[in-house]
Design a protein around this motif. Structure first.
Motif, PDB file in Angstrom:
ATOM      1  N   HIS A  64       0.848  -1.207   0.000  1.00  0.00           N
ATOM      2  CA  HIS A  64       0.000   0.000   0.000  1.00  0.00           C
ATOM      3  C   HIS A  64       0.874   1.244   0.000  1.00  0.00           C
ATOM      4  N   HIS A  68      -1.586   2.845  -5.736  1.00  0.00           N
ATOM      5  CA  HIS A  68      -1.761   1.425  -5.406  1.00  0.00           C
ATOM      6  C   HIS A  68      -3.228   1.010  -5.311  1.00  0.00           C
ATOM      7  N   ASP A  70      -6.218  -1.451  -3.477  1.00  0.00           N
ATOM      8  CA  ASP A  70      -6.657  -2.126  -2.246  1.00  0.00           C
ATOM      9  C   ASP A  70      -7.607  -3.265  -2.607  1.00  0.00           C
ATOM     10  N   HIS A  74      -7.728  -6.552   2.418  1.00  0.00           N
ATOM     11  CA  HIS A  74      -6.989  -5.522   3.172  1.00  0.00           C
ATOM     12  C   HIS A  74      -7.733  -5.180   4.458  1.00  0.00           C
ATOM     13  N   GLN A 215      -5.538   4.373  -4.647  1.00  0.00           N
ATOM     14  CA  GLN A 215      -5.061   5.544  -3.935  1.00  0.00           C
ATOM     15  C   GLN A 215      -3.892   6.182  -4.671  1.00  0.00           C
TER      16      GLN A 215
END
Ligand SMILES: [Mn+2]
Ligand SMILES: [Mn+2]
Lengths: 251, 251
Positions: A64, A68, A70, A74, A215
């Motif tokens: 992360h 990246h 998720d 997670h 993100q």
């Protein structure tokens, strides 16, 4: 079929990815928690005695870190979802549409801006419904900040002042069966959501519903509200909870 | 534009990527040379005292490990090419066509099988010319071997018996201005090319011409000879010579 390539070649490819280097900021958790590794690159050789004809590096990074992905595993709420790790998620989901919601003007005025169902519905009045199976990408222009303290925007209490959706907005997106939620900040949740009664609603509810996150995206200002095709294909890390990746938009 | 997504949704996505884990075999060079790091994953926490609500890992890997991309800067001959690192190569090149040359029957009989211009031209007679800007993918079914000593196939002298193109085949592909050469083995060159008068012709000439490589591909047997669209988008590693990546084919 070559038809598809012909069509693709008429489109523009936009890179939504930040460069992975040692100065990119990572999320810092309270010290009693485990920490994500920031990017470190170690040169093996560069046309020298350790390899006269070639150049290559080894590197260490957190799943992360940087731009990246998720996966549902997670979050504890996603731990029993099917195909919840990056090596198991269906490859069909790695190519999907995008609904780009622009809150850049609001976030410029208020870094703690909270995305609500009403804000999304106002967007839908102009651009049509959120689309099932598409990414919702939250344009905030946060990626235009300098990649230092301004990016994580941490206050003296260790709280990050960064925008994100409230619980009701997350529930609304899930009700539309979107693929996931992508942001320009380092957190799909608002920084201040650590202090909310229902903490971190995007991580908690999205991953609980088997949805994904992206993100540290950039260049969302180059995307239309609807119509871009997003390629977001994480590394095939065995049992991986996420992954740095290259995110492309075809517009 | 949503037209593009509609077309894509009628296609099948084939994953050409091996799973990244600690047992995947890496290339081993002579001991005086620098070595590529094999994949190592370290758990940060998994719904425990180091992070009660979440699971994540850090990992270490070489740029040239697992299913991975070779940029021109990987080789000394490509060091002065423009945009020769994974953070600089044009994103348009990350989506391209594929010409899949099947030598699986020949390689089953001879692991040192050498791809020649004549073999390629025989393929062209059946399927049409190699296409400018497309990957040449060399189907050998090598990916079906067990991922152990059989994969690197090293003899008692440390030489790898794996297939690859001769110098003339590489020159022929470059003359057709292909995007690069992708293989199922860990080396775009034949293992025995270390012993040839012109060593490692694929690395030397392809990267010298600004072309790319893909290694450790799988599922090439699911692709048509022509018509697949390949998505191969490396991590945006600053000044990176290559990168593990997810490779997808749209067929
Ligand atoms: Mn994350
Ligand atoms: Mn390589």
């Amino acid at each position: 079929m070559s038809n598809l390539l012909d069509i693709l070649k008429t489109k523009k490819v936009v890179d939504l990815t930040h460069t992975l280097n040692e100065s990119f900021p990572g999320l810092v958790l309270p010290p009693e928690m485990g920490q994500v590794a920031t990017f470190k690159k170690e040169q093996i050789c560069r046309y020298d005695e350790k390899g006269p004809g070639w150049y290559w590096n080894n590197f260490t990074v957190g799943e992360h870190f940087g731009t990246h992905f998720d996966a549902p595993s997670h979050w504890v709420t996603g731990k029993d979802q099917l195909n919840n790790t990056v090596d198991q998620i269906p490859v069909e989901n790695m190519i999907a549409g995008a609904c780009v919601i622009d809150a850049s003007a609001e976030v410029a005025k208020n870094p703690d801006f909270v995305l609500t169902p009403e804000f999304i519905q106002e967007w839908e009045k102009q651009h049509g419904d959120l689309e099932k199976g598409s990414w919702v990408l939250f344009r905030t222009d946060w990626s235009k900040k300098t990649l230092d303290a301004a990016f994580t925007n941490t206050d003296e209490n260790g709280l990050n002042h960064t925008p994100g959706p409230n619980k009701e907005a997350v529930e609304y997106m899930i009700s539309k069966d979107v693929l996931g939620f992508g942001v320009e900040t380092v957190n799909t949740d608002a920084g201040m959501s650590f202090t909310w009664e229902f903490q971190l609603p995007c991580h908690t509810l999205m991953h609980g519903a088997g949805k994904y996150g992206l993100q540290c995206l950039k260049n969302l200002d180059q995307l239309p509200p609807k119509g871009a095709v997003i390629v977001a294909a994480p590394l095939k890390i065995e049992d991986g909870s996420g992954s740095p990746l290259r995110v492309l938009a075809i517009v």
